[in-house]
Design a protein around this motif. Structure first.
Motif, short mmCIF file in Angstrom:
data_model
loop_
_atom_site.label_atom_id
_atom_site.label_comp_id
_atom_site.label_asym_id
_atom_site.label_seq_id
_atom_site.Cartn_x
_atom_site.Cartn_y
_atom_site.Cartn_z
N UNK A 53 0.82 -1.22 0.00
CA UNK A 53 0.00 0.00 0.00
C UNK A 53 0.86 1.27 0.00
N UNK A 54 2.09 1.17 0.51
CA UNK A 54 2.99 2.32 0.46
C UNK A 54 3.24 2.73 -0.98
N UNK A 55 3.46 1.73 -1.84
CA UNK A 55 3.69 1.99 -3.27
C UNK A 55 2.42 2.56 -3.90
N UNK A 56 1.27 1.98 -3.53
CA UNK A 56 -0.01 2.47 -4.07
C UNK A 56 -0.20 3.94 -3.71
N UNK A 57 0.07 4.29 -2.48
CA UNK A 57 -0.12 5.68 -2.04
C UNK A 57 0.86 6.62 -2.73
N UNK A 58 2.10 6.17 -2.92
CA UNK A 58 3.05 7.07 -3.58
C UNK A 58 2.65 7.27 -5.04
N UNK A 59 2.11 6.23 -5.70
CA UNK A 59 1.62 6.40 -7.08
C UNK A 59 0.44 7.37 -7.11
N UNK A 60 -0.45 7.22 -6.14
CA UNK A 60 -1.63 8.10 -6.08
C UNK A 60 -1.23 9.55 -5.78
N UNK A 61 -0.24 9.73 -4.93
CA UNK A 61 0.24 11.10 -4.65
C UNK A 61 0.84 11.72 -5.91
N UNK A 62 1.56 10.89 -6.68
CA UNK A 62 2.15 11.39 -7.93
C UNK A 62 1.04 11.79 -8.91
N UNK A 63 -0.03 10.98 -8.99
CA UNK A 63 -1.17 11.31 -9.86
C UNK A 63 -1.82 12.61 -9.40
N UNK A 64 -1.91 12.75 -8.09
CA UNK A 64 -2.55 13.92 -7.49
C UNK A 64 -1.84 15.22 -7.88
N UNK A 65 -0.52 15.10 -8.01
CA UNK A 65 0.28 16.31 -8.29
C UNK A 65 0.28 16.69 -9.77
N UNK A 66 -0.09 15.76 -10.64
CA UNK A 66 -0.03 16.05 -12.08
C UNK A 66 -1.25 16.86 -12.52
N UNK A 67 -1.03 18.05 -13.09
CA UNK A 67 -2.16 18.92 -13.47
C UNK A 67 -3.12 18.27 -14.48
N UNK A 68 -2.58 17.39 -15.36
CA UNK A 68 -3.47 16.79 -16.39
C UNK A 68 -4.51 15.85 -15.77
N UNK A 69 -4.31 15.47 -14.51
CA UNK A 69 -5.31 14.62 -13.86
C UNK A 69 -6.15 15.37 -12.84
N UNK A 70 -6.19 16.69 -12.99
CA UNK A 70 -6.96 17.51 -12.04
C UNK A 70 -8.43 17.11 -11.95
N UNK A 71 -8.96 16.65 -13.07
CA UNK A 71 -10.38 16.25 -13.10
C UNK A 71 -10.64 14.92 -12.41
N UNK A 72 -9.58 14.26 -11.96
CA UNK A 72 -9.75 12.91 -11.38
C UNK A 72 -9.55 12.92 -9.86
N UNK A 73 -9.57 14.10 -9.25
CA UNK A 73 -9.25 14.21 -7.82
C UNK A 73 -10.09 13.28 -6.94
N UNK A 74 -11.40 13.27 -7.23
CA UNK A 74 -12.31 12.45 -6.40
C UNK A 74 -11.92 10.99 -6.46
N UNK A 75 -11.65 10.55 -7.70
CA UNK A 75 -11.31 9.13 -7.88
C UNK A 75 -9.98 8.80 -7.19
N UNK A 76 -9.03 9.75 -7.28
CA UNK A 76 -7.72 9.53 -6.64
C UNK A 76 -7.92 9.42 -5.12
N UNK A 77 -8.75 10.28 -4.56
CA UNK A 77 -9.04 10.21 -3.11
C UNK A 77 -9.70 8.88 -2.75
N UNK A 78 -10.59 8.45 -3.64
CA UNK A 78 -11.30 7.18 -3.42
C UNK A 78 -10.30 6.03 -3.29
#
Lengths: 278, 277
Positions: free
Chosen positions: A114-139
């Motif tokens: 899960x540490x790897x999963x969270x670091x991947x999700x944090x990286x997605x969170x920081x990328x502006x092109x995925x701004x529309x996916x915030x809810x899903x990333x939090x999920x």
């Protein structure tokens, strides 16, 4: 005459493009049907065949992604990760890249990295092109915290989606049910057996308290009667042993109870929860 | 109009024919190519399925040999042996198939099969020598044993031979007797130095306390500590014998793991094939 020529040339091109493509389309359809029928091994074979003969790499993303899903269904997580990575390389748009990364996250959640999963999700969170996916990333962050047994943090993530989020409320209830291991140990430190009683193990708690009273009384009376050697022996080999046992049991019972609560929660999520799961 | 229609029809027909040949995913040749691709991707199970499903394909010695190798890589030594044994003596792959057959037999622990008349190929002879080391059969003379090897390998095999014939075991009886004379000495003999020193100190301390208790006429404690001294003394004798057993098991384990490591480094003396280069 010119229009006739043009028409014929168009037909000629159409034959060039459509004919071989249909073969590969049919191959993809066949593989997808096998996937739907849960024949994952055969589906992978046909998808690999498709990749091998798809010289234009047109099906590269679809086939690799589906192979990844087949491996995931067969719990071959390392192979699944490999094929999601290949699919990401072949991806042609943001949605496809996002899909591959989320699939990678799901695999990491399932195999409890899960540490790897969270670091991947944090990286997605920081990328502006995925701004529309915030809810899903939090999920998915919430799910990663569920699988790392951090129900309070999971609840925070789900509550970011909405205050009344179903999974947020569920995680809160699980977090409230769990016992504090530190509290159990402190209770037993001051009153032997109290930690066990706190975790619901009443008989063990009362027995522990009884043994400690007995050996404590014997030790004190030995010292009072100036039987120093007997006092040290009883204190060392009996009283201290039962006192330490009580502390250790309090910790063990709290950990075991928490594990039971977490496992029951995961079973509930697996069997009853209808939303998307890793 | 006729001038253009005729070439058009010809081209269309030509394309139709050529494409149907190019993208027939299930033609014999394409399935073979796909199976070769799977084999090189190390997807051995699918490669074997693909080779075996195409009628007539597995009749080829090359394909039969690759099927055997695929089974070997998957750890299915029986199926590998069956495939290697089907390759005839007139085949280009005969010697390699023999070597791979014996490798399969060796890996499945069937060492006895290596003692056949067929094993004239060098790698088979080398594996045969190793089979002696793993098997419980008596070893041949050292000269015969190391004869299939050359250079550094010969030195290594000589060392394995010596370790197998004269293992540096410790005697359980000696260990027990040494601890009977001086508590802890048996443990030191089996190279358990810290255990030996602790056993000596604890037994000595208990004995000393028992002695002082007898002198001071402490009725309960004199027998309590005499009992404890006897317990530690006896336990150390038993522990020393057990320690010698453990030491000997470690000697065997180290020899076995060194031999396996050596064999894996040498890939069981079979050549490297160039199917995927």
């Amino acid at each position: 005459m010119n229009s006739v020529n043009s028409t014929l040339i168009i037909i000629l091109f159409a034959v060039t493009i459509i004919h071989p493509q249909n073969q590969l389309d049919e191959q993809l359809t066949k593989a997808e049907a096998l996937y739907r029928n849960e024949e994952y091994f055969n589906s992978i074979t046909e998808l690999k065949r498709l990749i091998f003969f798809d010289s234009s790499k047109r099906y590269s993303y679809t086939a690799n992604e589906l192979i990844g899903e087949c491996y995931e269904k067969g719990a071959k997580f390392t192979d699944a990760l490999n094929y999601f990575a290949r699919a990401e390389i072949a991806a042609t748009n943001t949605d496809e890249i996002y899909n591959c990364r989320i699939n990678t996250v799901k695999i990491n959640i399932l195999r409890r990295t899960t540490g790897r999963a969270l670091s991947l999700l944090n990286a997605l969170d920081k990328e502006p092109r995925f701004n529309g996916k915030k809810e899903e990333i939090n999920y998915w962050k919430g799910w990663a915290y569920i699988f790392s047994d951090e129900w309070d943090k999971a609840s925070d993530q789900f509550r970011r989606i909405s205050k009344q989020n179903e999974l947020g409320r569920f995680c809160d209830s699980i977090d409230n049910q769990k016992y504090s291991v530190t509290e159990a140990k402190i209770l037993s430190f001051f009153i032997p057996g109290a930690g066990q009683i706190y975790t619901g193990n009443y008989l063990s708690g009362i027995l522990s308290l009884g043994w400690n009273i007995l050996w404590g009384y014997t030790t004190i009376t030995a010292f009072q009667a100036n039987r120093i050697f007997d006092g040290i022996m009883v204190a060392e080999f009996l009283w201290l042993r039962f006192y330490n046992g009580s502390n250790q049991n309090a910790e063990k019972f709290a950990i075991d109870k928490n594990l039971e609560i977490s496992n029951n929660a995961l079973i509930y999520l697996q069997n009853v929860y209808k939303g998307e799961k890793p | 109009m006729k001038n253009i229609l005729l070439p058009f029809l010809f081209l269309t027909l030509l394309q139709g024919i050529s494409y149907s040949q190019d993208v027939n995913l299930y033609s014999k040749e394409n399935r073979k190519q796909f199976a070769d691709y799977l084999y090189c991707q190390k997807d051995y199970l699918r490669a074997v399925n693909e080779y075996e499903e195409v009628p007539g394909l597995a009749a080829s010695d090359t394909i039969r040999f690759k099927i055997g190798l695929a089974y070997l890589k998957m750890g299915d030594y029986d199926s590998a042996s069956v495939n290697f044994s089907q390759i005839g003596s007139n085949s280009f792959f005969y010697n390699d198939a023999q070597a791979e057959f014996f490798k399969s037999q060796f890996l499945s622990g069937n060492y006895g099969s290596l003692n056949t008349e067929n094993g004239n190929y060098t790698s088979v002879k080398q594996l045969k020598s190793f089979a002696y080391l793993f098997d419980y059969e008596p070893l041949p003379s050292k000269e015969i044993f190391i004869s299939p090897f050359e250079g550094n390998e010969r030195g290594k095999l000589s060392d394995f031979y010596d370790r197998k014939t004269n293992p540096p075991y410790k005697s359980e009886l000696t260990a027990a007797l040494l601890s009977t004379i001086i508590p802890g000495l048996g443990k030191i003999y089996t190279k358990e130095y810290s255990d030996g020193i602790i056993a000596f100190l604890v037994t000595g301390l208990m004995g000393y306390i028992a002695y002082t208790d007898f002198k001071a006429n402490h009725k309960f404690r004199e027998w309590l500590f005499t009992g404890l001294t006897a317990f530690f003394y006896g336990g150390n004798i038993y522990g020393s014998a057990a320690s010698a057993q453990i030491y000997n098991a470690q000697v065997n384990f180290r020899l076995s793991s060194d031999m396996k490591l050596f064999l894996e480094e040498k890939d069981y003396f079979v050549p490297d094939y160039e199917f995927c280069k």
